[in-house]
Design an enzyme around this catalytic site. Sequence first.
Site, short mmCIF file in Angstrom:
data_model
loop_
_atom_site.label_atom_id
_atom_site.label_comp_id
_atom_site.label_asym_id
_atom_site.label_seq_id
_atom_site.Cartn_x
_atom_site.Cartn_y
_atom_site.Cartn_z
N ASP A 21 -0.43 -0.85 -0.84
CA ASP A 21 0.61 -0.99 -1.88
C ASP A 21 1.50 -2.21 -1.62
O ASP A 21 1.70 -2.60 -0.47
CB ASP A 21 1.45 0.30 -1.91
CG ASP A 21 2.21 0.44 -3.21
OD1 ASP A 21 1.92 -0.30 -4.17
OD2 ASP A 21 3.12 1.31 -3.27
N GLY A 22 2.00 -2.78 -2.68
CA GLY A 22 2.99 -3.86 -2.56
C GLY A 22 2.50 -5.23 -3.02
O GLY A 22 3.20 -6.23 -2.83
N HIS A 38 -2.66 -9.36 -5.99
CA HIS A 38 -3.92 -8.59 -5.83
C HIS A 38 -4.98 -9.47 -5.17
O HIS A 38 -5.72 -9.02 -4.29
CB HIS A 38 -4.41 -8.09 -7.18
CG HIS A 38 -3.47 -7.13 -7.85
ND1 HIS A 38 -2.89 -6.07 -7.18
CD2 HIS A 38 -2.99 -7.05 -9.12
CE1 HIS A 38 -2.10 -5.41 -8.00
NE2 HIS A 38 -2.15 -5.97 -9.19
N GLU A 68 -4.14 6.69 -12.52
CA GLU A 68 -2.87 6.37 -13.18
C GLU A 68 -2.73 4.86 -13.45
O GLU A 68 -1.97 4.45 -14.33
CB GLU A 68 -1.69 6.84 -12.31
CG GLU A 68 -1.48 8.35 -12.29
CD GLU A 68 -2.42 9.09 -11.36
OE1 GLU A 68 -3.09 8.44 -10.52
OE2 GLU A 68 -2.51 10.33 -11.48
N ASN A 69 -3.44 4.05 -12.65
CA ASN A 69 -3.27 2.60 -12.79
C ASN A 69 -3.78 2.05 -14.13
O ASN A 69 -3.43 0.94 -14.53
CB ASN A 69 -3.95 1.84 -11.64
CG ASN A 69 -3.23 1.98 -10.31
OD1 ASN A 69 -3.84 2.03 -9.23
ND2 ASN A 69 -1.92 2.05 -10.33
N GLU A 208 -2.21 12.28 10.39
CA GLU A 208 -0.94 11.68 10.80
C GLU A 208 -0.59 10.61 9.76
O GLU A 208 -1.45 9.82 9.37
CB GLU A 208 -1.07 11.02 12.19
CG GLU A 208 -1.37 11.99 13.30
CD GLU A 208 -0.26 13.02 13.50
OE1 GLU A 208 0.93 12.67 13.31
OE2 GLU A 208 -0.58 14.18 13.83
C1 IPE Z 1 -1.11 3.75 -5.46
O1 IPE Z 1 -0.23 2.69 -5.66
C2 IPE Z 1 -2.48 3.38 -5.94
C3 IPE Z 1 -3.15 2.32 -5.21
C4 IPE Z 1 -2.72 1.74 -4.12
C5 IPE Z 1 -4.41 1.92 -5.76
P1 IPE Z 1 0.71 2.66 -6.95
O2 IPE Z 1 1.58 1.46 -6.78
O3 IPE Z 1 -0.08 2.76 -8.18
O4 IPE Z 1 1.55 3.99 -6.76
P2 IPE Z 1 2.95 4.41 -7.38
O5 IPE Z 1 2.86 4.20 -8.85
O6 IPE Z 1 3.99 3.53 -6.77
O7 IPE Z 1 3.11 5.83 -6.97
C1 IPE Z 2 -1.10 -2.01 -5.02
O1 IPE Z 2 -0.10 -2.93 -5.28
C2 IPE Z 2 -2.38 -2.35 -5.72
C3 IPE Z 2 -2.73 -1.45 -6.82
C4 IPE Z 2 -2.06 -0.39 -7.17
C5 IPE Z 2 -3.92 -1.78 -7.57
P1 IPE Z 2 0.85 -2.75 -6.55
O2 IPE Z 2 0.26 -3.50 -7.69
O3 IPE Z 2 1.15 -1.34 -6.80
O4 IPE Z 2 2.15 -3.51 -6.05
P2 IPE Z 2 3.66 -3.08 -6.29
O5 IPE Z 2 3.81 -1.68 -5.81
O6 IPE Z 2 3.92 -3.21 -7.75
O7 IPE Z 2 4.46 -4.05 -5.47
MG MG Z 3 2.56 -0.08 -6.13
#
Ligand code: IPE
Ligand code: IPE
Ligand code: MG
Length: 246
Positions: A21-22, A38, A68-69, A208
């Site tokens: 994430d991030g 990405h 959800e994405n 963990e």
């Molecule tokens: C979780 O990250 C899904 C992936 C890393 C693929 P998200 O960024 O979509 O999760 P939320 O929306 O913050 O919970």
């Molecule tokens: C995780 O990074 C990748 C996917 C969910 C595909 P994010 O796209 O959720 O990055 P943030 O959370 O918006 O920074």
């Molecule tokens: Mg995210």
Amino acid sequence: MSIFKSIDLTKCPEHIAIIMDGNGRWAKQQGEMRLFGHTYGVEAVREVLKACVELGVKYLTLYAFSTENWNRPKEEVDGLMNLLVDTIANEVDELNENGVRLHSIGDENQLPEACNHELNIAKKATEHNTKVNLILALNYSARWEILNAVKEIAQKVKSGELKPNEIQENDFCSALSMPGFPDPELMIRTSGEYRLSNFLLWQIAYSELYFTDKLWPDFKKEDLFEAVLDFQSRERRFGLVSEQLK
Ligand code: IPE
Ligand code: IPE
Ligand code: MG
């Protein structure tokens, strides 16, 4: 000095799961579009794969796209799908060089045809590799997976193959997406979020959990080593008391 030297290689997790994430926040920090994040995230995947090879970690499950994405802006979803297709196609040689076998979990039916096509080619091309099993969670959610397992079990009950009061934990595990793979001992989430976002709810019952503020594109080999070292400092009691483990 690398943290690697401090790790007890005989006590590494067999299976690590990561919520990557991030990427979006990382891109924003650079003044770039989210997709840039990405794209850079792929480099972090290469890093953790190499770290897993060095540590002897047998299974690495990466949350790449959740059910959800799909609700993100179309431009981002399309960009992510294209990135997936290109990355899977481009990485096959490196997967083979590192002895990595590719698997995927999630609902394939909604993935673009090109994505499934490249996935199938890459799975076939890497099927004899034995060092690391890389499991990509694509269009995955744990509730989807659990619901699917329930449907499969219900069918078996309907056909008389199983009796309701005889259903065992093993029957349920077999109906999940990763039959035969051990549960992750360590689950990592980057970017400072403290939630599971519908990832592997059944399998991480006793994992963990490790959270880091690092944004995914900044996550390097050393960061994985640090997580494993932290894992090794924990006492996994599984309901027992400390004295029973000695
Ligand atoms: C979780 O990250 C899904 C992936 C890393 C693929 P998200 O960024 O979509 O999760 P939320 O929306 O913050 O919970
Ligand atoms: C995780 O990074 C990748 C996917 C969910 C595909 P994010 O796209 O959720 O990055 P943030 O959370 O918006 O920074
Ligand atoms: Mg995210």
